[in-house]
Design an enzyme around this catalytic site. Structure first.
Site, mmCIF file in Angstrom:
data_model
loop_
_atom_site.group_PDB
_atom_site.id
_atom_site.type_symbol
_atom_site.label_atom_id
_atom_site.label_comp_id
_atom_site.label_asym_id
_atom_site.label_seq_id
_atom_site.Cartn_x
_atom_site.Cartn_y
_atom_site.Cartn_z
ATOM 1 N N THR A 229 -1.843 10.038 -4.895
ATOM 2 C CA THR A 229 -1.307 8.711 -4.638
ATOM 3 C C THR A 229 -0.829 8.064 -5.930
ATOM 4 O O THR A 229 -1.090 8.551 -7.007
ATOM 5 C CB THR A 229 -2.352 7.801 -3.968
ATOM 6 O OG1 THR A 229 -2.856 8.431 -2.836
ATOM 7 C CG2 THR A 229 -1.802 6.475 -3.578
ATOM 8 N N GLU B 248 -0.658 11.666 0.536
ATOM 9 C CA GLU B 248 -2.031 12.177 0.653
ATOM 10 C C GLU B 248 -2.323 13.292 -0.350
ATOM 11 O O GLU B 248 -2.570 12.975 -1.490
ATOM 12 C CB GLU B 248 -2.362 12.543 2.104
ATOM 13 C CG GLU B 248 -3.681 13.264 2.354
ATOM 14 C CD GLU B 248 -4.914 12.744 1.642
ATOM 15 O OE1 GLU B 248 -4.959 11.588 1.221
ATOM 16 O OE2 GLU B 248 -5.867 13.540 1.491
ATOM 17 N N GLU C 103 -1.126 12.925 5.791
ATOM 18 C CA GLU C 103 -2.025 11.759 5.822
ATOM 19 C C GLU C 103 -3.041 11.818 6.950
ATOM 20 O O GLU C 103 -4.089 11.177 6.885
ATOM 21 C CB GLU C 103 -1.180 10.479 5.956
ATOM 22 C CG GLU C 103 -1.772 9.282 5.251
ATOM 23 C CD GLU C 103 -1.696 9.410 3.739
ATOM 24 O OE1 GLU C 103 -2.720 9.226 3.087
ATOM 25 O OE2 GLU C 103 -0.600 9.712 3.221
ATOM 26 N N SER D 109 -7.471 4.179 5.529
ATOM 27 C CA SER D 109 -7.100 4.415 4.133
ATOM 28 C C SER D 109 -8.126 3.772 3.212
ATOM 29 O O SER D 109 -8.939 2.944 3.626
ATOM 30 C CB SER D 109 -5.724 3.812 3.869
ATOM 31 O OG SER D 109 -5.421 3.856 2.491
ATOM 32 N N SER D 110 -8.065 4.166 1.939
ATOM 33 C CA SER D 110 -8.859 3.512 0.903
ATOM 34 C C SER D 110 -7.974 2.722 -0.051
ATOM 35 O O SER D 110 -8.470 2.153 -1.027
ATOM 36 C CB SER D 110 -9.616 4.551 0.085
ATOM 37 O OG SER D 110 -10.454 5.306 0.909
ATOM 38 N N GLY E 151 -6.497 7.705 -5.948
ATOM 39 C CA GLY E 151 -7.796 8.368 -6.102
ATOM 40 C C GLY E 151 -8.601 8.514 -4.824
ATOM 41 O O GLY E 151 -9.831 8.561 -4.883
ATOM 42 N N GLY E 152 -7.933 8.557 -3.651
ATOM 43 C CA GLY E 152 -8.690 8.685 -2.409
ATOM 44 C C GLY E 152 -9.701 7.549 -2.299
ATOM 45 O O GLY E 152 -9.405 6.410 -2.681
#
Ligand code: GLU
Length: 604
Positions: free
Chosen positions: A419, A439, A458, A482-483, A503-504
């Site tokens: 991301t 993703e 994603e 999502s984060s 960073g997820g």
């Protein structure tokens, strides 16, 4: 971009705490701070070089990449506003950072509108096709192997970025999509210089890229990853952007380009003879026709007299950062131990309650309420909570402190560190914080033939199941949780800071830690970004960068924390207003090789 790409090109390193000193000994701080950024000079497009901090007036930008920052700056200098420039930068990242972002991906955009004095958000999250159900990511009652989902048509969500760009520009911008795409078209057509990161990312993806003929043709020219220092052109993407500008979003959302995307998803062009199982997807042209970017009310908490705005569900960014800040505010002190504990508790609640609000009744107001935060803060003691922390009850009935009850171990949620995040401000005082993604590094690995763009994967952000009651199971048209946590902070209604990171799920802790560094520990924004990071996401061990463990490990271990080393967490960008008009744009000095901050004018 730089030679320092370990975290992006290999599985996340996590070693037991006993091995930490060895790791620090082996890679030392030099691994984190000693590697010079490889120059991505690109064809000359401005006098500004790549620096991580810039201060000045008239507008500013920070991205991970010099070309993308230059695109934004060019738009600002031509009189565009922050939204115009953010779209231009995002489209350019689709060229130069094609494995992290692109027009077939999605994202979340936060926008402070100076004239209205309000924060708006635009959700461009990818959506599940309508044929997707709660068991689509399972086989024989089990989750399908994560790796098989990563490179597949099945994991490709209905792309959101183009609809989001269009909505953001029409609603808040001053130029149209055609104009906003111009800088990116130029970079795609003229090319950019391949740096070590781009090269290494291609190498890391080489096996799967080689199995998809369209991807191999673009990213493995002559059968090998492009050499460092060579110029990489993507004329197909230049043409795709050009056509998109001319024909408008409906070209993708129901038109010819959409039909090509659907054909690729349903029948990925695999190399004849490959043994790789590439599952086809469920997307139909009607899914593209039905897709809408959505303007949503932001998530908001007050913190130390400031108002912190973030992204509401389907991102868990705003709710989780906000809840953790509220917990910290409810505690008598807020140091690093409290940061880790607040994050642990907020992640327990994220897992239990947050999903796409069109499908799940997310108790957002309660999750962000002071009453709930007080109840959760009660659990924070002098030593680390037992793992795993249980979710709380954001039900509006908050009583006296109760003893902590044990939670249930969540299934591992593998997620890459990919991301991109960018920030832009303009001469009018508007501010954008914008997270974009496809993703995984390289998305699903499938380039749409002849179009120069990778598809996203994603839908791997859904819980695969079986997990009865999980708010993040797939459903027809649902958006995966999502984060992403683009964040804008206001003081007395005026913006003082914007920040975000890739960073997820570590996005959430990176943003939270930067805010803690800035507002609790008294660091400047550049210091807050550069400081070593730790991420506690209701996991048994806290992942942390070696420098964090070296500096804070002993004191925190004495409080019951344990650590696993992670060489690099996040790649943040941010900006802050220094005295009303003067703005400081900040990118990473080292992580991902350092980012690029630029300002319109250095002097007033
Ligand atoms: N898919 C992730 C999310 O939406 C972003 C990608 C990443 O940073 O790993 O939270």
């Amino acid at each position: 971009m730089s030679a320092r790409t370990t975290a992006r090109t290999s599985p996340r390193l996590a070693v037991p705490v006993a091995a930490i000193s060895l790791l620090i000994g082996a890679t030392g701080l030099t691994g984190l701070v000693g590697v010079p950024a490889a120059a991505r000079t690109g064809p000359p497009s401005g006098s500004e070089g790549k620096v991580p901090v810039a201060e000045g007036y008239g507008g500013a930008v920070a991205t991970v990449d010099l070309d993308a920052s230059r695109s934004a700056l060019a738009v600002l200098r031509r009189g565009g506003n922050a939204v115009d420039a953010a779209v231009a930068a995002a489209a350019t990242l689709g060229v130069t950072e094609p494995y992290s972002a692109g027009m077939a991906g999605g994202g979340f955009l936060l926008y402070y509108d100076a004239k209205r004095g309000r924060v708006f958000t635009v959700d461009g999250r990818e959506a599940a096709p309508r044929a997707m159900t709660g068991t689509s990511l399972q086989e024989n009652g089990q989750a399908i192997p994560f790796d098989e989902a990563v490179t597949s048509g099945l994991s490709a969500g209905v792309p959101g970025s183009v609809a989001q760009w269009d909505l953001a520009l029409r609603r808040f911008g001053t130029i149209g999509l055609r104009e906003a795409l111009k800088p990116a078209i130029e970079v795609a057509a003229k090319g950019f210089v391949v740096d070590q990161t781009f090269h290494d990312q291609t190498v890391a993806n080489q096996a799967r890229f080689a199995d998809i003929t369209s991807t191999a043709a673009l990213y493995l020219p002559g059968g090998a990853p492009p050499a460092v220092g060579s110029v990489f052109r993507n004329p197909a993407l230049a043409e795709t952007y050009r056509e998109l500008g001319k024909r408008g979003p409906s070209w993708l959302y129901g038109g010819r380009l959409g039909a090509e995307v659907v054909a690729t998803v349903k029948n990925p062009p695999v190399r004849p003879g490959t043994t790789r199982k590439v599952r086809p997807g469920l997307m139909e042209l009607s899914d593209l026709r039905a897709y809408r970017a959505v303007e949503r009310a932001p998530a908001r908490v007050s913190f130390r007299g400031l108002e912190v705005y973030g992204m509401a569900p389907p991102s868990s960014g705003g709710s989780t950062v906000g809840e953790a800040l509220n917990i910290l505010e409810a505690l008598p002190q807020a140091g690093l131990h409290e940061y880790l504990e607040a994050s642990r508790l907020a992640f327990a609640d994220r897992g239990a309650y947050v999903g796409d609000p069109a499908f799940v009744d997310v108790p957002l107001r309660e999750l962000l309420s002071d009453g709930f935060a007080k109840e959760r803060a009660c659990l924070v003691g002098a030593t680390a909570l037992a793992h795993p922390a249980a979710p709380g009850s954001p039900d509006g009935a908050y009583g006296p402190c109760q003893a902590a009850s044990p939670g249930k171990e969540a299934p591992p949620a593998p997620e890459g560190p990919e991301t991109s995040h960018l920030v832009v401000s303009d001469r009018w005082g508007n501010v954008v914080a914008y997270n974009i993604t496809i993703e995984s590094t390289g998305g699903n690995g499938v380039v749409v033939p002849g179009r120069g763009m990778l598809l996203n994967n994603e839908l791997t952000d859904f819980t695969f199941g079986p997990a009865p009651g999980d708010p993040n199971l797939p459903a027809p048209g649902k958006r995966p949780r999502s984060s992403m946590a683009p964040t804008i902070v206001l003081d007395d209604g005026r913006p003082v800071l914007a920040v975000g990171s890739p960073g997820g799920s570590t996005i959430i802790t990176t943003v939270l830690q930067i805010l803690v560094n800035r507002y609790e520990l008294g660091m400047s924004l550049p210091e807050a970004l550069a400081a070593p990071r730790a991420t506690q996401r209701n996991t048994a061990q806290t992942q942390a960068e070696p420098a964090f463990i070296a500096a804070h490990g002993p004191a925190l271990i004495a409080k019951g924390h344990s650590f696993a080393a992670n060489p690099e967490i996040g790649a943040a960008t941010g900006l802050e207003f220094l005295d009303g008009e003067r703005v400081r744009a900040v990118a990473e000095p080292v992580r991902r090789g350092g980012g690029s901050a630029l300002v319109v004018r250095e002097r007033r």
